[in-house]
Design an enzyme around this catalytic site. Structure first.
Site, PDB file in Angstrom:
ATOM      1  N   ARG A   1      -1.767  -6.603  -8.891  1.00  0.00           N
ATOM      2  CA  ARG A   1      -0.702  -7.573  -8.672  1.00  0.00           C
ATOM      3  C   ARG A   1      -0.745  -8.744  -9.647  1.00  0.00           C
ATOM      4  O   ARG A   1       0.259  -9.387  -9.903  1.00  0.00           O
ATOM      5  CB  ARG A   1      -0.791  -8.120  -7.241  1.00  0.00           C
ATOM      6  CG  ARG A   1      -0.520  -7.061  -6.170  1.00  0.00           C
ATOM      7  CD  ARG A   1      -0.996  -7.540  -4.813  1.00  0.00           C
ATOM      8  NE  ARG A   1      -2.434  -7.789  -4.826  1.00  0.00           N
ATOM      9  CZ  ARG A   1      -3.138  -8.201  -3.783  1.00  0.00           C
ATOM     10  NH1 ARG A   1      -2.536  -8.431  -2.648  1.00  0.00           N
ATOM     11  NH2 ARG A   1      -4.444  -8.390  -3.865  1.00  0.00           N
TER      12      ARG A   1
ATOM     13  N   HIS B   1       0.831  -1.208   0.000  1.00  0.00           N
ATOM     14  CA  HIS B   1       0.000   0.000   0.000  1.00  0.00           C
ATOM     15  C   HIS B   1       0.866   1.258   0.000  1.00  0.00           C
ATOM     16  O   HIS B   1       0.567   2.231  -0.708  1.00  0.00           O
ATOM     17  CB  HIS B   1      -0.900   0.022   1.242  1.00  0.00           C
ATOM     18  CG  HIS B   1      -1.879  -1.098   1.309  1.00  0.00           C
ATOM     19  ND1 HIS B   1      -2.143  -1.801   2.467  1.00  0.00           N
ATOM     20  CD2 HIS B   1      -2.675  -1.654   0.353  1.00  0.00           C
ATOM     21  CE1 HIS B   1      -3.056  -2.717   2.228  1.00  0.00           C
ATOM     22  NE2 HIS B   1      -3.402  -2.655   0.958  1.00  0.00           N
TER      23      HIS B   1
ATOM     24  N   LYS C   1     -17.020  -6.571   6.220  1.00  0.00           N
ATOM     25  CA  LYS C   1     -15.719  -7.002   6.725  1.00  0.00           C
ATOM     26  C   LYS C   1     -15.656  -6.783   8.233  1.00  0.00           C
ATOM     27  O   LYS C   1     -16.317  -5.905   8.784  1.00  0.00           O
ATOM     28  CB  LYS C   1     -14.595  -6.213   6.044  1.00  0.00           C
ATOM     29  CG  LYS C   1     -14.414  -6.542   4.567  1.00  0.00           C
ATOM     30  CD  LYS C   1     -13.195  -5.832   3.993  1.00  0.00           C
ATOM     31  CE  LYS C   1     -12.975  -6.209   2.539  1.00  0.00           C
ATOM     32  NZ  LYS C   1     -11.761  -5.555   1.968  1.00  0.00           N
TER      33      LYS C   1
ATOM     34  N   SER D   1      -3.053  -7.249   2.782  1.00  0.00           N
ATOM     35  CA  SER D   1      -3.441  -7.321   4.190  1.00  0.00           C
ATOM     36  C   SER D   1      -3.837  -8.733   4.582  1.00  0.00           C
ATOM     37  O   SER D   1      -3.487  -9.210   5.668  1.00  0.00           O
ATOM     38  CB  SER D   1      -4.600  -6.354   4.457  1.00  0.00           C
ATOM     39  OG  SER D   1      -4.220  -5.019   4.228  1.00  0.00           O
TER      40      SER D   1
END
Length: 379
Positions: A93, A17, A41, A131
């Protein structure tokens, strides 16, 4: 470009990040980090805690053109547009990330009339950092050494303090019915994990990392040997206090004795106080043969487990110990440290360093390798 925003749950913020934020800084005059409160979440940290962690992480880098805001009950892209931000930035990614983010950016523009999205691809060493990846590392012995590689320092410290807080609270059984007991427990946790003890910036080895390592060693030993609950509790309480007093100036007593006395003063476990205090005293390696305790071999094994870690971990431990004794002149330190290492080497050579078979089998051989390397470096 004047403003660009980076959004996410950021639980925790990772070095990946941070890389994206740095890329955003290269594209815009001002970067706004938007922390979302996703009702689906269950983050480890609250939104306000995450905001504070991100702010500290940004501040540690000296990034004065980055601000942090919370997004509540709205889409981040629409909030960004309302704040005068035309572009969001996202890290991609892999192809799965692209497919997902492409759908999100289409919804942002076509449905929400929100900010458009710029995609950037991180370098190879950050390509797998997320994360969820970091959270999955938590648990086994050494997890904190791995996690530390992927988080900015403020996020890492917040992570292990939170973990230690949960470990600490699990030791006490009266908190729900005795508010004074809870207050005392909270007071002592703040002392132990804060700047006056293990959390002090002057603690380079006997610090929060040391606590995490020891507690995970205890958990692994307990799971492997099916230890009883009372023994586990006694060892954990002793480990929390065993190095709380760590000062070059001896006040006529050892650090271990001073730590044991501090434990007795805490009033945390009146029924078992004397047993825990004696176990703390047993970690005095210069006096260990004179101190009897049924759990002494386990406690010593936990305390010395660092000596049998892989080369990279051990080498960092050796550097941390040197920093902790930085007030000692180099030649004097090297002479004294070599004497201690040779003593440990002799003990390990005759398999008398770890008196408990569990720790001996795990760590004795690697400890011998480490001692030989350090002794050579001190010569």
């Amino acid at each position: 470009m004047k403003k660009i925003a980076f959004s996410g749950t950021l639980d925790p913020i990772t070095n990946g990040h941070m890389w994206v934020i740095q890329e955003a800084r290269a594209l815009a005059d001002e970067v706004v980090v938007m922390i979302s409160e996703n009702p689906f979440k269950k983050p480890q940290f609250s939104a306000s805690e995450r905001k504070a962690i991100v702010e500290k992480s940004v501040m540690a880098q000296g990034w004065t053109n980055v601000s942090v805001v919370l997004v509540k009950n709205d889409y981040t892209a629409r909030t960004a547009k309302r704040l005068g931000i035309d572009y969001l930035i996202r890290g991609i990614r892999n192809t799965a990330d692209f497919d997902y983010e492409n759908l999100i950016q289409q919804a942002n523009v076509e449905v929400l009339q929100g900010a458009k999205t710029i995609f950037v691809m991180p370098p190879r060493d950050l390509g797998s950092v997320s994360s969820s990846f970091v959270r999955a590392l938590q648990g086994p012995v050494g997890w904190h050494w791995n996690v530390e590689k992927f988080l900015p320092e403020p996020a890492y410290k917040a992570w292990i303090v939170d973990w230690l807080g949960r470990e600490w609270r699990s030791l006490w059984i009266q908190s729900d019915v005795d508010t004074s007991a809870r207050a005392n427990e909270d007071k002592w946790f703040q002392y132990l994990a804060g700047g006056s003890a293990y959390g002090s910036p002057q603690r380079h080895y006997h610090n929060l990392n040391h606590l995490v390592h020891g507690l995970t060693e205890i958990a692994a030993w307990a799971a492997t040997t099916n230890a009883n609950r009372n023994d586990i509790s006694t060892i954990k309480k002793a480990f929390w206090f065993h190095d709380v007093v760590y000062d070059d100036v001896k006040q006529g007593i050892s650090n271990e004795e001073a730590s044991a006395r501090l434990w007795l003063e805490s009033g945390l476990d009146i029924d078992n106080a004397a047993e825990v205090a004696d176990l703390i005293r047993a970690t005095d390696h210069l006096q260990q043969n004179e101190i009897a305790h049924p759990l002494k071999d386990i406690m010593i094994g936990v305390d010395l487990a660092i000596l049998g870690q892989p080369n990279e971990v051990y080498d960092q431990y050796a550097r941390d110990v040197r920093n902790e004794y930085r007030s000692i002149e180099e030649e004097t330190y090297r002479t004294n440290r070599k004497t201690v290492m040779m003593y440990f080497q002799h003990k390990a050579g005759s398999e008398e360093l770890f008196h408990d078979a569990y720790f001996n089998d795990l760590y004795n051989q690697q400890a011998l390798v480490n001692f030989e390397r350090e002794i050579e470096s001190l010569s």
